[in-house]
Design an enzyme around this catalytic site. Structure first.
Site, mmCIF file in Angstrom:
data_model
loop_
_atom_site.group_PDB
_atom_site.id
_atom_site.type_symbol
_atom_site.label_atom_id
_atom_site.label_comp_id
_atom_site.label_asym_id
_atom_site.label_seq_id
_atom_site.Cartn_x
_atom_site.Cartn_y
_atom_site.Cartn_z
ATOM 1 N NE ARG A 68 -62.976 54.336 64.513
ATOM 2 C CZ ARG A 68 -62.212 54.637 63.676
ATOM 3 N NH1 ARG A 68 -60.832 54.606 63.853
ATOM 4 N NH2 ARG A 68 -62.545 55.280 62.461
ATOM 5 C CG HIS A 112 -56.939 56.707 55.435
ATOM 6 N ND1 HIS A 112 -57.508 57.833 55.733
ATOM 7 C CD2 HIS A 112 -55.778 56.983 54.547
ATOM 8 C CE1 HIS A 112 -56.758 58.853 55.106
ATOM 9 N NE2 HIS A 112 -55.628 58.594 54.609
ATOM 10 C CB CYS A 123 -45.798 37.480 59.478
ATOM 11 S SG CYS A 123 -47.239 36.596 59.759
ATOM 12 N N GLY A 185 -67.650 65.266 52.788
ATOM 13 C CA GLY A 185 -67.569 64.894 54.123
ATOM 14 C C GLY A 185 -65.984 64.753 54.345
ATOM 15 C CB SER A 187 -61.431 68.210 57.563
ATOM 16 O OG SER A 187 -60.498 66.944 57.597
ATOM 17 C CG ASN A 211 -67.839 69.445 54.484
ATOM 18 O OD1 ASN A 211 -68.135 70.048 55.713
ATOM 19 N ND2 ASN A 211 -66.534 68.707 54.603
ATOM 20 C CB ALA A 229 -73.342 63.553 53.284
HETATM 21 P P1 OAD Z 1 -62.392 64.734 59.498
HETATM 22 O O1 OAD Z 1 -63.119 64.098 60.807
HETATM 23 O O2 OAD Z 1 -61.302 65.467 59.545
HETATM 24 O O3 OAD Z 1 -63.700 65.514 58.685
HETATM 25 C C1 OAD Z 1 -64.861 65.418 58.646
HETATM 26 C C2 OAD Z 1 -65.332 66.406 57.727
HETATM 27 O O4 OAD Z 1 -66.967 66.123 57.556
HETATM 28 C C3 OAD Z 1 -65.513 67.649 58.206
HETATM 29 O O5 OAD Z 1 -65.179 68.457 57.137
HETATM 30 C C4 OAD Z 1 -66.921 68.122 58.435
HETATM 31 O O6 OAD Z 1 -67.399 69.266 58.530
HETATM 32 C C5 OAD Z 1 -67.664 67.016 57.467
HETATM 33 N N1 OAD Z 1 -68.914 66.723 58.056
HETATM 34 C C6 OAD Z 1 -69.500 66.316 59.209
HETATM 35 N N2 OAD Z 1 -70.726 66.170 59.186
HETATM 36 C C7 OAD Z 1 -71.236 66.090 57.822
HETATM 37 C C8 OAD Z 1 -72.335 65.831 57.147
HETATM 38 N N3 OAD Z 1 -73.349 65.252 57.913
HETATM 39 N N4 OAD Z 1 -72.272 65.494 55.811
HETATM 40 C C9 OAD Z 1 -71.039 65.822 55.266
HETATM 41 N N5 OAD Z 1 -69.767 66.198 55.667
HETATM 42 C C10 OAD Z 1 -70.001 66.299 57.238
HETATM 43 O O7 OAD Z 1 -62.587 63.377 58.407
HETATM 44 P P2 OAD Z 1 -61.769 63.053 57.280
HETATM 45 O O8 OAD Z 1 -61.540 64.213 56.422
HETATM 46 O O9 OAD Z 1 -62.224 61.568 56.687
HETATM 47 O O10 OAD Z 1 -57.088 59.102 58.977
HETATM 48 O O11 OAD Z 1 -60.428 62.697 57.842
HETATM 49 C C11 OAD Z 1 -59.247 62.140 56.893
HETATM 50 C C12 OAD Z 1 -58.484 61.401 57.682
HETATM 51 O O12 OAD Z 1 -58.118 61.801 59.096
HETATM 52 C C13 OAD Z 1 -59.177 60.050 58.391
HETATM 53 O O13 OAD Z 1 -59.234 59.220 57.303
HETATM 54 C C14 OAD Z 1 -58.308 59.572 59.508
HETATM 55 C C15 OAD Z 1 -58.181 61.007 60.013
HETATM 56 O O14 OAD Z 1 -57.418 61.067 60.855
HETATM 57 C C16 OAD Z 1 -56.311 58.006 59.327
HETATM 58 O O15 OAD Z 1 -56.934 57.228 60.296
HETATM 59 C C17 OAD Z 1 -55.072 57.782 58.619
#
Ligand code: OAD
Length: 241
Positions: A68, A112, A123, A185, A187, A211, A229
């Site tokens: 990544r 995060h 440590c 962007g 969820s 979104n 976005a």
């Molecule tokens: P997600 O992968 O859950 O959601 C991504 C969101 O981005 C979705 O609502 C899509 O519809 C939207 N999306 C996709 N393409 C897009 C674009 N081009 N422009 C705008 N929006 C777009 O990601 P997060 O909400 O960031 O946590 O997930 C939250 C957390 O869950 C992450 O930080 C991670 C994860 O599991 C940890 O690792 C603790």
């Protein structure tokens, strides 16, 4: 809709952006809920991003984060990141990449953690970065802590772990002190991060959401802009780079 959002932005003096994986999608960094591809297609990200997974198979988890990191190092911020850098006083992000910083946002709050802040798994001593050139193997033994010899782990928040306290406090402060929140962007299902836009909305602060798909935040957003976005943000804020 975009005119309504632009009018809200024009009146705002302190804009805070809250972003998730969709913010980086058009830079080529897949969202968390996209299926993995290539070497990683057999794995479920939600099962790799846990302390238990690292304990059971540190080489596998370290290699996944290294891949990544490599992906992020190849990526560039897009016009949406630059638009946010021009308008948001504070960026709160759930993303572990550094695309906001590279677009010029100052000190984004990384709720995060970050792919660029590895630390000792025992440590907590920060490891020197970069920890080596990122490589694309399926298992890479994590480097060892120079102080205690335990494996170095990625500096990200895994499922089941608490958020860094200072970052969460800074995010709550920013959310309660802004006069417009721009949510992009995410969820909005992973707590407690998903609470941040509610903090603003409960104070009567307008929330503008970008979104392509509906989210649980649609009902509390003052304006929902359905689209990607990299297109919507420059159209809303102006400028392209
Ligand atoms: P997600 O992968 O859950 O959601 C991504 C969101 O981005 C979705 O609502 C899509 O519809 C939207 N999306 C996709 N393409 C897009 C674009 N081009 N422009 C705008 N929006 C777009 O990601 P997060 O909400 O960031 O946590 O997930 C939250 C957390 O869950 C992450 O930080 C991670 C994860 O599991 C940890 O690792 C603790």
């Amino acid at each position: 809709m975009i005119e309504e959002a632009a009018a809200l932005l024009a009146r705002a003096e302190r804009v805070v952006a809250f972003t998730g994986a969709g913010m980086s999608a058009e830079s080529g960094v897949p969202t968390f809920r996209d299926a993995l591809t290539g070497l990683w297609e057999r794995y479920d990200p939600a099962r790799l991003a846990t302390p238990e997974a690292f304990e059971a198979d540190p080489g596998l988890v370290w290699a996944w984060y290294e891949s990544r990191r490599a992906q992020v190092e190849r990526a560039e911020p897009h016009p949406g990141h630059h638009a946010i850098a021009r308008t948001a006083a504070t960026v709160i992000t759930q993303n572990v990449d550094d695309l906001h910083e590279r677009a010029g946002s100052t000190d984004p709050v990384h709720l995060h953690g970050s792919l660029f802040a590895p630390r000792c798994s025992r440590c907590r001593k920060p490891a020197a970065t970069p920890v080596g050139p990122p490589s694309d193997g399926e298992r890479i033994a994590p480097p060892r802590c120079t102080a205690c010899g335990a494996p170095i782990r990625p500096g990200v928040v895994w499922f089941g772990e608490s958020l860094p306290e200072t970052a969460f406090a800074a995010a709550l402060d920013a959310a309660s002190g802004c006069d417009l929140m721009l949510v992009v962007g995410t969820s909005a299902i992973v707590q407690p991060a998903a609470e941040i836009p509610h903090v603003a909305a409960r104070r009567g602060t307008p929330v503008v959401q970008v979104n392509p798909r509906p989210t649980p935040l649609d009902p509390i957003a003052t304006v929902n802009l359905h689209g990607p976005a990299a297109e919507i943000l420059p159209a809303l804020i102006g400028g392209t780079t």
